[in-house]
Write a protein that holds these residues in place. Structure first.
Motif, PDB file in Angstrom:
ATOM      1  N   VAL A  97      -9.411  -4.363   6.517  1.00 47.51           N
ATOM      2  CA  VAL A  97      -8.071  -4.274   5.938  1.00 47.51           C
ATOM      3  C   VAL A  97      -8.016  -3.161   4.889  1.00 47.51           C
ATOM      4  O   VAL A  97      -7.093  -2.341   4.872  1.00 47.51           O
ATOM      5  CB  VAL A  97      -7.641  -5.625   5.335  1.00 47.51           C
ATOM      6  N   GLY A  98      -9.017  -3.113   4.042  1.00 49.88           N
ATOM      7  CA  GLY A  98      -9.043  -2.096   2.986  1.00 49.88           C
ATOM      8  C   GLY A  98      -9.162  -0.685   3.510  1.00 49.88           C
ATOM      9  O   GLY A  98      -8.650   0.265   2.886  1.00 49.88           O
ATOM     10  N   ALA A  99      -9.808  -0.510   4.656  1.00 48.27           N
ATOM     11  CA  ALA A  99      -9.918   0.830   5.238  1.00 48.27           C
ATOM     12  C   ALA A  99      -8.540   1.375   5.577  1.00 48.27           C
ATOM     13  O   ALA A  99      -8.258   2.567   5.414  1.00 48.27           O
ATOM     14  CB  ALA A  99     -10.797   0.782   6.490  1.00 48.27           C
ATOM     15  N   VAL A 100      -7.655   0.500   6.052  1.00 47.52           N
ATOM     16  CA  VAL A 100      -6.293   0.913   6.412  1.00 47.52           C
ATOM     17  C   VAL A 100      -5.434   1.087   5.168  1.00 47.52           C
ATOM     18  O   VAL A 100      -4.762   2.116   4.994  1.00 47.52           O
ATOM     19  CB  VAL A 100      -5.650  -0.097   7.372  1.00 47.52           C
ATOM     20  N   THR A 101      -5.452   0.107   4.285  1.00 47.48           N
ATOM     21  CA  THR A 101      -4.576   0.189   3.116  1.00 47.48           C
ATOM     22  C   THR A 101      -4.991   1.321   2.188  1.00 47.48           C
ATOM     23  O   THR A 101      -4.139   1.952   1.557  1.00 47.48           O
ATOM     24  CB  THR A 101      -4.563  -1.139   2.352  1.00 47.48           C
ATOM     25  N   GLY A 102      -6.280   1.617   2.121  1.00 45.26           N
ATOM     26  CA  GLY A 102      -6.717   2.741   1.299  1.00 45.26           C
ATOM     27  C   GLY A 102      -6.157   4.067   1.810  1.00 45.26           C
ATOM     28  O   GLY A 102      -5.707   4.918   1.028  1.00 45.26           O
ATOM     29  N   GLU A 146      -2.409   4.227   1.036  1.00 44.51           N
ATOM     30  CA  GLU A 146      -2.180   4.581  -0.370  1.00 44.51           C
ATOM     31  C   GLU A 146      -2.303   6.083  -0.592  1.00 44.51           C
ATOM     32  O   GLU A 146      -1.493   6.695  -1.304  1.00 44.51           O
ATOM     33  CB  GLU A 146      -3.165   3.826  -1.265  1.00 44.51           C
ATOM     34  N   THR A 147      -3.293   6.694   0.032  1.00 43.83           N
ATOM     35  CA  THR A 147      -3.475   8.149  -0.081  1.00 43.83           C
ATOM     36  C   THR A 147      -2.298   8.898   0.540  1.00 43.83           C
ATOM     37  O   THR A 147      -1.775   9.864  -0.029  1.00 43.83           O
ATOM     38  CB  THR A 147      -4.783   8.571   0.602  1.00 43.83           C
ATOM     39  N   LEU A 148      -1.866   8.467   1.704  1.00 42.40           N
ATOM     40  CA  LEU A 148      -0.721   9.087   2.373  1.00 42.40           C
ATOM     41  C   LEU A 148       0.543   8.948   1.530  1.00 42.40           C
ATOM     42  O   LEU A 148       1.323   9.897   1.399  1.00 42.40           O
ATOM     43  CB  LEU A 148      -0.515   8.442   3.739  1.00 42.40           C
ATOM     44  N   ALA A 149       0.747   7.767   0.955  1.00 43.11           N
ATOM     45  CA  ALA A 149       1.944   7.526   0.146  1.00 43.11           C
ATOM     46  C   ALA A 149       1.969   8.426  -1.081  1.00 43.11           C
ATOM     47  O   ALA A 149       3.020   8.974  -1.445  1.00 43.11           O
ATOM     48  CB  ALA A 149       2.020   6.053  -0.255  1.00 43.11           C
ATOM     49  N   ARG A 150       0.824   8.610  -1.720  1.00 40.40           N
ATOM     50  CA  ARG A 150       0.780   9.506  -2.884  1.00 40.40           C
ATOM     51  C   ARG A 150       1.138  10.929  -2.476  1.00 40.40           C
ATOM     52  O   ARG A 150       1.860  11.633  -3.188  1.00 40.40           O
ATOM     53  CB  ARG A 150      -0.604   9.469  -3.531  1.00 40.40           C
ATOM     54  N   ALA A 206       0.820  -1.220   0.000  1.00 42.15           N
ATOM     55  CA  ALA A 206       0.000   0.000   0.000  1.00 42.15           C
ATOM     56  C   ALA A 206       0.852   1.268   0.000  1.00 42.15           C
ATOM     57  O   ALA A 206       0.330   2.351  -0.288  1.00 42.15           O
ATOM     58  CB  ALA A 206      -0.929  -0.003   1.213  1.00 42.15           C
ATOM     59  N   GLY A 207       2.136   1.148   0.342  1.00 38.56           N
ATOM     60  CA  GLY A 207       3.011   2.313   0.297  1.00 38.56           C
ATOM     61  C   GLY A 207       3.808   2.593   1.543  1.00 38.56           C
ATOM     62  O   GLY A 207       4.557   3.571   1.596  1.00 38.56           O
ATOM     63  N   ALA A 208       3.700   1.750   2.565  1.00 36.21           N
ATOM     64  CA  ALA A 208       4.482   1.955   3.787  1.00 36.21           C
ATOM     65  C   ALA A 208       5.944   1.603   3.517  1.00 36.21           C
ATOM     66  O   ALA A 208       6.248   0.531   3.001  1.00 36.21           O
ATOM     67  CB  ALA A 208       3.942   1.091   4.922  1.00 36.21           C
ATOM     68  N   ASP A 209       6.840   2.517   3.873  1.00 38.69           N
ATOM     69  CA  ASP A 209       8.272   2.269   3.725  1.00 38.69           C
ATOM     70  C   ASP A 209       8.861   1.614   4.961  1.00 38.69           C
ATOM     71  O   ASP A 209       9.873   0.908   4.885  1.00 38.69           O
ATOM     72  CB  ASP A 209       9.005   3.586   3.470  1.00 38.69           C
ATOM     73  N   LEU A 210       8.255   1.865   6.098  1.00 32.84           N
ATOM     74  CA  LEU A 210       8.743   1.374   7.382  1.00 32.84           C
ATOM     75  C   LEU A 210       7.530   1.194   8.282  1.00 32.84           C
ATOM     76  O   LEU A 210       6.585   1.988   8.207  1.00 32.84           O
ATOM     77  CB  LEU A 210       9.724   2.391   7.970  1.00 32.84           C
ATOM     78  N   ILE A 211       7.543   0.171   9.118  1.00 32.04           N
ATOM     79  CA  ILE A 211       6.373  -0.144   9.942  1.00 32.04           C
ATOM     80  C   ILE A 211       6.746  -0.112  11.414  1.00 32.04           C
ATOM     81  O   ILE A 211       7.763  -0.674  11.819  1.00 32.04           O
ATOM     82  CB  ILE A 211       5.802  -1.529   9.584  1.00 32.04           C
TER      83      ILE A 211
END
Length: 274
Positions: A255-260, A263-267, A44-49
């Motif tokens: 799951v989709g609520a988080v990954t969505g 994705e917005t944050l990563a963009r 989804a775009g996370a570089d670090l967790i």
């Protein structure tokens, strides 16, 4: 391993962008759903967790993360289960750095040396233990570094020059700048003041400077990314989990609520070239 962290920040520096650091609570709202969210974050775009360790008395956390910890504990999430979750994640993802974030008590109960050995075996890269000050470095910080784990320090807006040198003395991986005074998720940071604070920190350390607490959306993350090497988003992701639940139970949309949102944050972050 600290090498994974170093490689991540070098790659992002060459790409001239800040890291998106995502925080979730292990076991929220249940172990299976939490594992699925964790596994989906990098794509989804996370570089670090950052993976939170549930604890009964999370003094630095705001209401959203406190509630996430309560849900996880009620679902029987333990420190041992969190390490097993990390191990499963690492078996499928060899590249994304993963930091455990929490409080000292669960580690003390588990046994420090045993915990550090198990954390390294599980593929953990570093630790953020918010209630272990530099005066207590012999407890976890120095043993963690000997075990090959980065011990990441928190720096507050109120930290003065003398205290800063003490805090940074055994820091590794990156420096976590707490952008507001207060608990997680309690207010939005001022990008100008954060930029000044990051510049000050960079005069004292060569470590990457990551900013967290209060960053809620893509615009806020992008503003902080102008100066910082990384931006942490946690409370908003935890809120996305909460809002997707049916009562306290996960739904097909959790799951989709988080990954969505990731994705917005990563963009938003990738639009900021440094």
């Amino acid at each position: 391993m600290t090498a994974r962290l170093d490689l991540c920040f070098r790659r992002l520096a060459s790409d001239r962008r800040a890291a998106l650091v995502t925080y979730i609570m292990a076991g929220d709202p249940d172990a299976e759903t939490s594992s699925a969210i964790l596994a989906a974050l990098p794509a989804a775009g996370a570089d670090l967790i950052e993976l939170g360790i549930p604890f009964t008395d999370p003094i630095a956390d705001g209401p959203a993360i406190q509630a996430a910890g309560r849900r996880a504990l009620e679902a029987d999430q333990t420190l041992r289960a969190t390490l097993e979750m990390t191990k499963r994640f690492r078996a499928k993802d060899a590249d994304t750095p993963l930091i455990l974030m929490g409080y000292y008590n669960p580690i003390y109960v588990y046994g420090v040396e045993t915990f550090l050995a198990d954390a390294k075996d599980a593929g953990v890269d570093g630790l953020i233990i918010v209630d272990c000050p530099p005066e207590e470095d012999d407890e976890v910080c120095l043993p963690a570094r000997r075990a090959g784990l980065a011990f990441i320090r928190l720096v507050a807006p109120t930290t003065d020059e003398a205290r800063l040198s003490i805090i940074l003395s055994n820091a590794a991986g990156f420096v976590y700048f707490v952008s507001i005074t207060g608990v997680t998720g309690s207010a939005a940071p001022n990008a100008r003041l954060v930029g000044e604070a990051v510049a000050r920190l960079k005069r004292h350390t060569k470590l990457p400077v990551v900013v967290g607490f209060g960053v809620k959306n893509a615009d806020g993350a992008a503003a902080i990314a102008e100066a910082a090497d990384g931006v942490v988003v946690g409370s908003s992701l935890v809120d996305a989990i909460r809002l997707s639940l049916n009562g306290e139970a996960a739904t097909p949309s959790t799951v989709g609520a988080v990954t969505g949102l990731v994705e917005t944050l990563a963009r938003g972050l990738r639009a900021v070239q440094k």
